[in-house]
Write an enzyme that holds these catalytic residues in place. Structure first.
Site, PDB file in Angstrom:
ATOM      1  N   ASN A  67       0.864  -1.183   0.000  1.00 24.92           N
ATOM      2  CA  ASN A  67       0.000   0.000   0.000  1.00 24.92           C
ATOM      3  C   ASN A  67       0.901   1.233   0.000  1.00 24.92           C
ATOM      4  OD1 ASN A  67      -1.833   2.035   0.496  1.00 24.92           O
ATOM      5  ND2 ASN A  67      -2.240   1.421   2.621  1.00 24.92           N
TER       6      ASN A  67
ATOM      7  N   LYS B  62       0.093   4.303  -0.369  1.00 19.81           N
ATOM      8  CA  LYS B  62      -0.549   5.523   0.152  1.00 19.81           C
ATOM      9  C   LYS B  62      -0.317   6.677  -0.831  1.00 19.81           C
ATOM     10  CE  LYS B  62      -0.119   3.513   4.668  1.00 19.81           C
ATOM     11  NZ  LYS B  62      -0.029   3.678   6.124  1.00 19.81           N
TER      12      LYS B  62
ATOM     13  N   HIS C 242      -9.587   1.609   4.951  1.00 13.15           N
ATOM     14  CA  HIS C 242      -8.302   1.780   5.640  1.00 13.15           C
ATOM     15  C   HIS C 242      -8.496   2.766   6.799  1.00 13.15           C
ATOM     16  CE1 HIS C 242      -4.173   2.916   6.462  1.00 13.15           C
ATOM     17  NE2 HIS C 242      -3.818   1.798   5.872  1.00 13.15           N
TER      18      HIS C 242
ATOM     19  N   GLU D 214      -6.803   5.139   7.818  1.00 14.66           N
ATOM     20  CA  GLU D 214      -6.549   6.548   7.469  1.00 14.66           C
ATOM     21  C   GLU D 214      -7.773   7.157   6.795  1.00 14.66           C
ATOM     22  OE1 GLU D 214      -2.885   5.860   5.369  1.00 14.66           O
ATOM     23  OE2 GLU D 214      -1.911   5.404   7.275  1.00 14.66           O
TER      24      GLU D 214
ATOM     25  N   GLU E  25      -5.375  -4.517  10.946  1.00 17.97           N
ATOM     26  CA  GLU E  25      -4.351  -3.478  11.109  1.00 17.97           C
ATOM     27  C   GLU E  25      -4.595  -2.720  12.408  1.00 17.97           C
ATOM     28  OE1 GLU E  25      -2.396  -2.365   7.132  1.00 17.97           O
ATOM     29  OE2 GLU E  25      -4.115  -1.057   7.401  1.00 17.97           O
TER      30      GLU E  25
ATOM     31  N   GLY F 186       2.389   2.778  10.745  1.00 15.71           N
ATOM     32  CA  GLY F 186       3.293   3.899  10.529  1.00 15.71           C
ATOM     33  C   GLY F 186       3.993   4.375  11.787  1.00 15.71           C
TER      34      GLY F 186
ATOM     35  N   SER G 277       3.422  -1.476  10.284  1.00 17.18           N
ATOM     36  CA  SER G 277       4.872  -1.436  10.524  1.00 17.18           C
ATOM     37  C   SER G 277       5.587  -2.757  10.225  1.00 17.18           C
ATOM     38  CB  SER G 277       5.169  -0.994  11.958  1.00 17.18           C
ATOM     39  OG  SER G 277       4.688   0.313  12.185  1.00 17.18           O
TER      40      SER G 277
HETATM   41  P1  PGA Z   1       2.780   0.736   7.573  1.00 13.10           P
HETATM   42  O1  PGA Z   1       1.319   0.882   6.929  1.00 13.10           O
HETATM   43  O2  PGA Z   1       3.336  -0.577   7.094  1.00 13.10           O
HETATM   44  O3  PGA Z   1       3.551   1.909   7.047  1.00 13.10           O
HETATM   45  O4  PGA Z   1       2.611   0.760   9.047  1.00 13.10           O
HETATM   46  C1  PGA Z   1       0.461  -0.210   6.840  1.00 13.10           C
HETATM   47  C2  PGA Z   1      -0.866   0.232   6.294  1.00 13.10           C
HETATM   48  O5  PGA Z   1      -1.338   1.304   6.694  1.00 13.10           O
HETATM   49  O6  PGA Z   1      -1.479  -0.441   5.446  1.00 13.10           O
END
Ligand code: PGA
Length: 268
Positions: free
Chosen positions: A24, A26, A114, A116, A186, A192, A232
């Site tokens: 992903n 983003k 997601h 976010e 998640e 992140g 992460s």
């Molecule tokens: P990250 O993001 O691996 O940077 O923590 C995962 C995600 O949000 O899908």
């Protein structure tokens, strides 16, 4: 092509499910940078690396057409993925992209809900459920994201939150569709932040998700759904997370922007 025969995608012998590792990106990389990253990843991977898991790449919407053409012209074994779509088919929805537009680009997987998008763009469970249905209606596979915040976890509400998000997203859908779904667990506190969940956390998230699916649709559907872990993930943690009970793959954010790191995760 006898040489490639041994490297066909194989299901996990323990579960019968096909693993899926997704990148992903983003809101990162313009289409030129995206092409470079995909080419680099392609050169890093050897034939044998494609046997373990399907690999999906989720670039920003403006990059999709370029990456589609690259994958198809060079017959790369990557599935094209999107990060979001709107649930209406067309109309006066300035700035939005429909599921059918994605399907026309041969998008196979669409991330839905997601954290976010839920947090920054105010997507509710109702919106997530409609998007899920829209993605299915175009014969694509949604990757439904669910996860608890740190606060919810500390209050002991992880079970309620995860099960509630799963129920709200799928309950209007028939079991035969739901069985093809991918759900990414998640934990929001791990996205992140560099704070990765333990394999036990990942396993218990997967178990809660399947418990809810069993209640709603029975064991057959619950055991068919693939559950990814995300948050992460790094080349160092990938192997043990993939070994966690009930985990069928990974949804990788930051580390998927680095071809070398993502290739190492795929090989994990
Ligand atoms: P990250 O993001 O691996 O940077 O923590 C995962 C995600 O949000 O899908």
């Amino acid at each position: 092509m006898a040489a490639k025969k041994g490297h066909e995608l194989r299901p996990n012998p323990r579960t019968g499910r096909y693993r899926l590792i997704s990148g992903n990106w983003k809101m990162n990389l313009n289409h030129l940078e995206a092409i470079q990253l995909v080419q680099k990843l392609y050169f890093e991977l050897r034939d044998v690396d494609y046997g373990f898991a399907e690999i999906s790449l989720h670039p920003p919407a403006t990059d999709l057409r370029s990456i589609q053409l690259l994958i198809e012209s060079d017959r790369m074994r990557f599935s094209l993925g999107a990060q979001n779509c709107y649930y209406e088919a067309s109309g006066a929805y300035t700035g939005e992209v429909s599921a059918s537009m994605l399907a026309k680009l041969n998008v196979r997987y669409v991330i839905v809900g997601h954290s976010e998008r839920r947090r920054i763009f105010g997507e509710t469970d109702e919106v997530v459920a409609k998007k899920l249905a829209a993605v299915f209606s175009e014969q694509m596979t949604p990757i439904l994201c669910v996860g608890e915040t740190l606060e919810q976890r500390e209050e002991g509400r992880t079970d309620d939150v995860l099960m509630g998000q799963v129920r709200a997203a799928v309950s209007e859908l028939p079991g035969d569709l739901v069985s093809t779904l991918v759900i990414a667990y998640e934990p929001i506190w791990a996205i992140g932040t560099g704070r990765v969940a333990t394999p036990d956390d990942a396993a218990s998230g997967a178990q809660l998700i399947r418990e809810e699916l069993t209640t709603l649709y029975g064991e057959g559907v619950a055991n068919a759904v693939r559950v990814q872990y995300g948050g992460s993930v790094t080349p160092i943690t990938a192997a043990e997370l993939l070994e966690a009970e009930g985990v069928d793959g990974l949804l990788v954010g930051g580390a998927s922007l680095d071809a070398d790191a993502f290739a190492r995760i795929i090989r994990a």
